[in-house]
Design a protein around this motif. Sequence first.
Motif, PDB file in Angstrom:
ATOM      1  N   CYS A  17       0.820  -1.208   0.000  1.00 31.01           N
ATOM      2  CA  CYS A  17       0.000   0.000   0.000  1.00 31.01           C
ATOM      3  C   CYS A  17       0.857   1.262   0.000  1.00 31.01           C
ATOM      4  O   CYS A  17       0.526   2.249  -0.659  1.00 31.01           O
ATOM      5  CB  CYS A  17      -0.934   0.015   1.204  1.00 31.01           C
ATOM      6  N   ILE A  18       1.958   1.235   0.726  1.00 37.50           N
ATOM      7  CA  ILE A  18       2.870   2.379   0.724  1.00 37.50           C
ATOM      8  C   ILE A  18       3.471   2.570  -0.666  1.00 37.50           C
ATOM      9  O   ILE A  18       3.545   3.697  -1.175  1.00 37.50           O
ATOM     10  CB  ILE A  18       3.969   2.194   1.789  1.00 37.50           C
ATOM     11  N   GLY A  21       0.877   4.004  -2.929  1.00 38.80           N
ATOM     12  CA  GLY A  21       0.683   5.417  -2.608  1.00 38.80           C
ATOM     13  C   GLY A  21       1.773   6.292  -3.189  1.00 38.80           C
ATOM     14  O   GLY A  21       1.500   7.381  -3.707  1.00 38.80           O
ATOM     15  N   MET A  25       1.266   9.080  -6.465  1.00 32.45           N
ATOM     16  CA  MET A  25       1.366  10.479  -6.059  1.00 32.45           C
ATOM     17  C   MET A  25       1.141  11.464  -7.207  1.00 32.45           C
ATOM     18  O   MET A  25       0.377  12.416  -7.036  1.00 32.45           O
ATOM     19  CB  MET A  25       2.726  10.745  -5.400  1.00 32.45           C
ATOM     20  N   ALA A  28      -2.514  11.497  -7.898  1.00 31.47           N
ATOM     21  CA  ALA A  28      -3.239  12.115  -6.794  1.00 31.47           C
ATOM     22  C   ALA A  28      -3.131  13.629  -6.846  1.00 31.47           C
ATOM     23  O   ALA A  28      -4.105  14.342  -6.560  1.00 31.47           O
ATOM     24  CB  ALA A  28      -2.705  11.591  -5.466  1.00 31.47           C
ATOM     25  N   THR A  37     -10.226  13.778  -4.533  1.00 30.00           N
ATOM     26  CA  THR A  37      -9.085  13.198  -3.826  1.00 30.00           C
ATOM     27  C   THR A  37      -9.170  11.670  -3.857  1.00 30.00           C
ATOM     28  O   THR A  37     -10.252  11.095  -3.765  1.00 30.00           O
ATOM     29  CB  THR A  37      -9.044  13.656  -2.354  1.00 30.00           C
ATOM     30  N   ILE A  40      -6.422   6.982  -0.769  1.00 31.24           N
ATOM     31  CA  ILE A  40      -5.285   6.135  -0.406  1.00 31.24           C
ATOM     32  C   ILE A  40      -4.963   6.265   1.074  1.00 31.24           C
ATOM     33  O   ILE A  40      -4.560   5.300   1.722  1.00 31.24           O
ATOM     34  CB  ILE A  40      -4.068   6.468  -1.294  1.00 31.24           C
ATOM     35  N   HIS A  41      -5.170   7.451   1.631  1.00 27.76           N
ATOM     36  CA  HIS A  41      -4.869   7.650   3.054  1.00 27.76           C
ATOM     37  C   HIS A  41      -5.755   6.781   3.946  1.00 27.76           C
ATOM     38  O   HIS A  41      -5.302   6.283   4.970  1.00 27.76           O
ATOM     39  CB  HIS A  41      -5.020   9.126   3.428  1.00 27.76           C
ATOM     40  N   LEU A  44      -4.338   3.197   3.736  1.00 29.67           N
ATOM     41  CA  LEU A  44      -3.121   3.071   4.536  1.00 29.67           C
ATOM     42  C   LEU A  44      -3.415   3.062   6.028  1.00 29.67           C
ATOM     43  O   LEU A  44      -2.821   2.295   6.775  1.00 29.67           O
ATOM     44  CB  LEU A  44      -2.174   4.230   4.219  1.00 29.67           C
TER      45      LEU A  44
END
Length: 59
Positions: A17-18, A21, A25, A28, A37, A40-41, A44
């Motif tokens: 997942c990191i 992300g 980027m 995003a 938006t 993803i946050h 995570l």
Amino acid sequence: MKSRVYFATLFALYQLCIAIGIAAMPVALVTRQAGFTLPIHRLLSNVGAAYEDAQASMS
């Protein structure tokens, strides 16, 4: 044994997942400029919380 497999799977999922992300980027940033938006946050934070819970139960 089952908890070790679960813990290792969560760790791999968290790392994946990191990486997703970081790779997402640029997308995003563009979508944020368009007023949307990417969630993803939330992904995570959910996976991170599950990983921390599994880590606490292993100790």
